[in-house]
Structure formats: structure tokens, C-alpha cells
Write an enzyme that holds these catalytic residues in place. Structure first.
Site, short mmCIF file in Angstrom:
data_model
loop_
_atom_site.label_atom_id
_atom_site.label_comp_id
_atom_site.label_asym_id
_atom_site.label_seq_id
_atom_site.Cartn_x
_atom_site.Cartn_y
_atom_site.Cartn_z
N HIS A 157 26.76 -10.30 -1.29
CA HIS A 157 26.65 -11.59 -0.61
C HIS A 157 26.11 -11.40 0.80
O HIS A 157 26.39 -10.38 1.44
CB HIS A 157 28.01 -12.30 -0.52
CG HIS A 157 28.65 -12.56 -1.84
ND1 HIS A 157 29.53 -11.68 -2.43
CD2 HIS A 157 28.55 -13.62 -2.69
CE1 HIS A 157 29.95 -12.17 -3.58
NE2 HIS A 157 29.36 -13.34 -3.77
N HIS B 45 31.77 -12.65 6.21
CA HIS B 45 31.40 -14.07 6.14
C HIS B 45 32.03 -14.89 7.27
O HIS B 45 31.60 -16.02 7.53
CB HIS B 45 31.84 -14.67 4.80
CG HIS B 45 31.18 -14.07 3.61
ND1 HIS B 45 29.81 -14.01 3.46
CD2 HIS B 45 31.70 -13.46 2.51
CE1 HIS B 45 29.52 -13.41 2.32
NE2 HIS B 45 30.64 -13.07 1.72
N TYR C 156 34.72 -6.60 -7.03
CA TYR C 156 35.67 -7.35 -7.85
C TYR C 156 35.78 -6.84 -9.28
O TYR C 156 36.57 -7.37 -10.05
CB TYR C 156 35.30 -8.84 -7.82
CG TYR C 156 35.16 -9.33 -6.40
CD1 TYR C 156 36.29 -9.49 -5.59
CD2 TYR C 156 33.91 -9.55 -5.83
CE1 TYR C 156 36.16 -9.89 -4.27
CE2 TYR C 156 33.78 -9.95 -4.52
CZ TYR C 156 34.91 -10.12 -3.73
OH TYR C 156 34.79 -10.49 -2.42
N ASP D 108 30.57 -5.15 -4.69
CA ASP D 108 30.20 -6.14 -5.69
C ASP D 108 28.72 -6.02 -6.03
O ASP D 108 28.21 -6.75 -6.88
CB ASP D 108 30.55 -7.55 -5.25
CG ASP D 108 30.22 -7.84 -3.80
OD1 ASP D 108 29.57 -6.98 -3.16
OD2 ASP D 108 30.63 -8.90 -3.29
N ASP E 65 35.59 -21.61 0.78
CA ASP E 65 35.96 -20.49 -0.08
C ASP E 65 36.83 -19.46 0.62
O ASP E 65 36.58 -18.25 0.59
CB ASP E 65 34.70 -19.81 -0.63
CG ASP E 65 33.90 -20.75 -1.52
OD1 ASP E 65 34.38 -21.08 -2.61
OD2 ASP E 65 32.80 -21.16 -1.11
N ASP F 105 26.92 -5.27 0.64
CA ASP F 105 27.63 -6.25 -0.18
C ASP F 105 26.61 -7.15 -0.87
O ASP F 105 25.51 -7.37 -0.36
CB ASP F 105 28.56 -7.07 0.71
CG ASP F 105 29.52 -7.96 -0.07
OD1 ASP F 105 30.69 -7.59 -0.20
OD2 ASP F 105 29.08 -9.03 -0.55
#
Length: 435
Positions: A163, A124, A294, A254, A81, A161
Site C-alpha cells: 500500500h 498511513h 497479512y 503484504d 480504515d 509495503d
């Protein structure tokens, strides 16, 4: 910089340049940009990037400006990704360099705190792999840079975040000088990045055991009360015990309402409170670095709330406050249980005060035990926090009331000014329960 789409993957469509432009435009429109000190941006050097990445990986990314579209697509398929572009190496160096410039400015006293609006994000990215839109791990590089250049002994990294920032976790999982806290949508490993290592019982390795705190959200729709309860019953007690010299924030928005990735319900104003709660640590030395976000509307609003708080403006009253949901409480208690061997937070009574509703404190023990109050808004105030890590709840209540009343009595003549908002956690027995 727009990124190439991998096999027309719709997930790539959310990582767009407008994420930065709408954020900056909102800061300009609200007058916040004019109140900030603009820090020049530079590219991170190879030596700085290598603080968190391998030479082999750096060399691979260095080749991207000279690759054909086919070669870029082939490189993209090697990672998860992430989407490469001929300019991504340059932009990634600028993103990391901006984080380092912010650290320089804060550590040298040019500014007290700040926020770096950067793209691509970083949390990430791993030592030898790009991942999740991230090329270089901006915050991990910044943490090691601060330790190397300024001799910072303890760094707190707060990742809000939605994630899990597995790249940051892997970088510091055996390092007791860096405390990494992350809450993230998990849903029992069904949500990206689908890692067992994102769960609450992954606490770090070897000397770093206890210095990695994962709070998994196992359902969507988390609200302001859920976020604040985790801050007050997990992060802040541990953070004060850790006593960091610098706070770095992986500021991904997000986790705000309306975001297609997070699907949470926390309003942008909650980030003002989260930021203000962190500003009492490390003498106020706080560097926030943009990660995800986003929904362009909630992103811009959240950025403004964060920057406005960093500038010292009063925090707004949250739009909605409810008790934490059962799922959030389950995660919270699991985290406390996993970390009880490492931190002394069996009983925590944590109060942030803008003013105290004395009727709550005097009339009901429940309210006294379970109030989370707003932050004091008086510049230069001596009230930063009241933290009691004691087993005797009565003594905790007494000490906090004495502290608050003594300070406030010198500033207020009428009780009309003494107001607060209250979260009721008592019915879940979070405050007084020994894990």
C-alpha cells in the site's frame, strides 16, 4: 491487542496479534533471535510523537483509554480504515518508541542495523489523522528524530509495503533532506487508498521536488524480477546519488506471495536481496520497521529472510527470475521520465556481484549491459557495488568489468566459483535508453 471491528468490516480481520507472534516464533525457531541483540522497548514521548503529528490529534488519541465502546466506535468513524481499542494508545506509543530505540542503537553504534517488529503499523497515519490500521507514523517520527538528535542530514525511506504510505509522503513532500520511495498496488487509482497523489508523477513539492518517488503497480501478480528491476533501474541509482546517512525501511510484507491484500507473486527470498542491496548505503546503517503483511506464512518467512540478511548471512538464490512484465516496465519508464529532470540516471549499468559469469560478459554485449548479479558474500569485501552514471555505454562496461575482475582475481583461483544469475532487460532497452 485485538482491534474493534468497524461495522463488522472484514478488512479488520487481517490486522491480528498473530502477525507479531508468528514472526517472532519463526525467528526463535530458526535460531535467528538468539543471534540478534534485543533492544529494550520504551514508549515514545509526547515531544517525539509531535515531530510528525499535531497536538490536537495527539490529545484525541490520548483519550481513547478512557472511552466507552460507543465513543471508540464514533472516533473510529472519523478516520479511514482504523479501529480503536482502549489499549491502542499504549501500543502505538510502544511501536513508535521501538522504532526510536532502534535508531538510537544504530546511530550510536551499538548495532549496525536492525528490525523492529511493531504493531500497530504507521506509514498511513497523517499529521492529524489515523488511517489504514495506523495510529502514529513510526517511520516518519524516526526520520525526524534521527535528524533532530543525531544531526542526520539525509534520510532514505524505502517503503516496500504493497500500500502507498501516503502519511510518509505528506510528511516529507517538501523536504529535500528525506528521499521517500514507495512501490504500491495502484491499478490506476482503483486500489486503496485510491489517491491521485499515489501516481508516478507526484514527485514532491517546492524544494522537495524530485525527492518523492512513487512506483505504481497497475496489475497484480508482480514477481521477483519486477521488484528487482525497479530497485536497480530506479531506486538504487537515485539512492547512490542522494547518498543517505541513514536508511529506514517501511517493511510491509503484504507485497509477498499469498497475501490477500497484495495478490503479488514475489517470493519471500526476494526481501533478502532487497535488504542486501540497501545495506551498501549509509555505511550499512539500516532500520527496518514492520508495516503490513497479512498472510501469516509468507510474513514469517519474509521477516526471517530480512533478519538473516541483516545479520550478514549469504543471500539465497531467488526461487524464480523472469524479465519484468510489460506493466512493470511501463511504470518503471514513467517514473524515470518523471524524475529525469532531478536525477542523473540516463544510462545506468548497475551490478551487484557474488561472482561473475565471464562468458556472459565476454561473449555478448547484451548480457554485459543487462546483467544484475548477486551480492558478494565475502565478509569485509571491497566489492559493494558498481555504479556507472555515464552516457558512454562502452566506458560503463569497461569500468565495471575492470573493477570486478581486478577484485575477484585476488580471491578466486578457478572459474568454477564464478557464477551468477542474470536478468535480461536489454530487449526492453531500459539500460541504454535516454528518457
Amino acid at each position: 491487542m485485538r482491534l474493534f471491528w468497524k461495522d463488522n468490516d472484514p478488512a479488520c480481520k487481517i490486522e491480528v496479534p498473530e502477525r507479531l507472534t508468528v514472526s517472532h516464533e519463526a525467528l526463535v525457531r530458526t535460531g535467528l533471535a538468539d543471534r540478534c541483540v534485543s533492544v529494550p522497548v520504551r514508549e515514545a514521548t509526547d515531544a517525539e510523537i509531535l515531530l510528525a503529528h499535531s497536538e490536537e490529534y495527539l490529545e484525541a488519541v490520548k483519550k481513547t483509554p478512557y472511552m466507552s465502546l460507543e465513543d471508540l466506535m464514533e472516533l473510529t468513524r472519523q478516520y479511514g480504515d482504523v479501529y480503536f481499542h482502549p489499549n491502542i494508545y499504549h501500543c502505538a506509543k510502544l511501536a513508535a518508541g521501538a522504532a526510536l530505540q532502534l535508531v538510537d542503537s544504530v546511530m550510536t553504534g551499538k548495532v549496525r542495523n536492525g528490525m523492529a517488529l511493531v504493531r500497530p503499523p504507521g506509514h498511513h497515519s497523517m499529521r492529524s489523522a489515523a488511517n489504514g490500521f495506523c495510529v502514529f507514523n513510526n517511520v516518519a517520527i524516526a526520520a525526524r528524530y534521527a535528524k533532530q538528535k543525531y544531526g542526520v542530514r539525509r534520510v532514505l525511506i524505502v517503503d516496500w509495503d504493497i500500500h502507498h504510505g501516503q502519511g510518509v509522503q505528506y510528511c516529507f513532500e517538501d523536504d529535500p533532506s528525506v528521499l521517500y520511495f514507495s512501490w504500491h498496488r495502484y491499478e490506476h487509482q482503483k486500489f486503496w487508498p485510491h489517491l491521485r497523489n499515489s501516481d508516478y508523477d507526484i514527485v514532491g513539492k517546492e524544494k522537495g521536488a524530485g525527492f518523492n518517488i512513487n512506483v505504481p503497480w497497475n496489475k497484480v501478480g508482480m514477481e521477483n524480477g519486477d521488484y528487482l528491476s525497479v530497485f536497480c533501474h530506479v531506486l538504487l541509482p537515485v539512492a547512490y546519488e542522494f547518498c543517505p546517512d541513514l536508511v529506514l525501511v517501511c517493511a510491509g510484507f503484504d507485497s509477498a506471495i499469498g497475501d490477500p491484500e497484495g495478490e503479488m507473486c514475489a517470493t519471500p527470498d526476494v526481501f533478502a536481496h532487497l535488504t542486501h542491496l540497501l545495506m551498501n548505503l549509509a555505511g550499512g546503517k539500516l532500520c527496518a520497521v514492520l508495516e503490513g503483511g497479512y498472510n501469516l506464512t509468507s510474513l514469517a518467512q519474509s521477516v526471517c529472510q530480512t533478519v538473516q540478511t541483516l545479520l550478514g548471512d549469504p543471500v539465497p538464490r531467488p526461487a524464480s527470475l523472469n524479465s519484468p512484465c510489460i506493466s512493470a516496465l511501463e511504470s518503471l519508464q514513467c517514473v524515470r521520465s518523471a524524475h529525469k529532470a532531478y536525477w542523473s540516471h540516463n544510462v545506468v549499468c548497475f551490478l551487484y556481484v557474488s561472482a561473475i559469469m565471464f562468458s556472459c560478459l565476454v561473449n555478448t554485449v547484451c548480457a554485459l549491459l543487462t546483467c544484475l548479479h548477486d551480492i558478494i558474500l565475502i565478509p569485509g569485501s571491497q566489492i559493494c557495488s558498481g555504479l556507472a552514471l555515464v552516457r558512454d555505454v562502452t566506458k560503463a562496461m569497461t569500468s565495471i568489468v575492470q573493477h570486478v575482475t581486478t577484485v575477484l582475481s585476488n580471491r578466486y583461483n578457478t572459474l568454477d566459483l564464478i557464477k551468477s544469475y542474470t536478468f535480461c532487460f536489454f530487449k526492453y532497452q531500459l539500460v541504454i535508453k535516454n528518457d
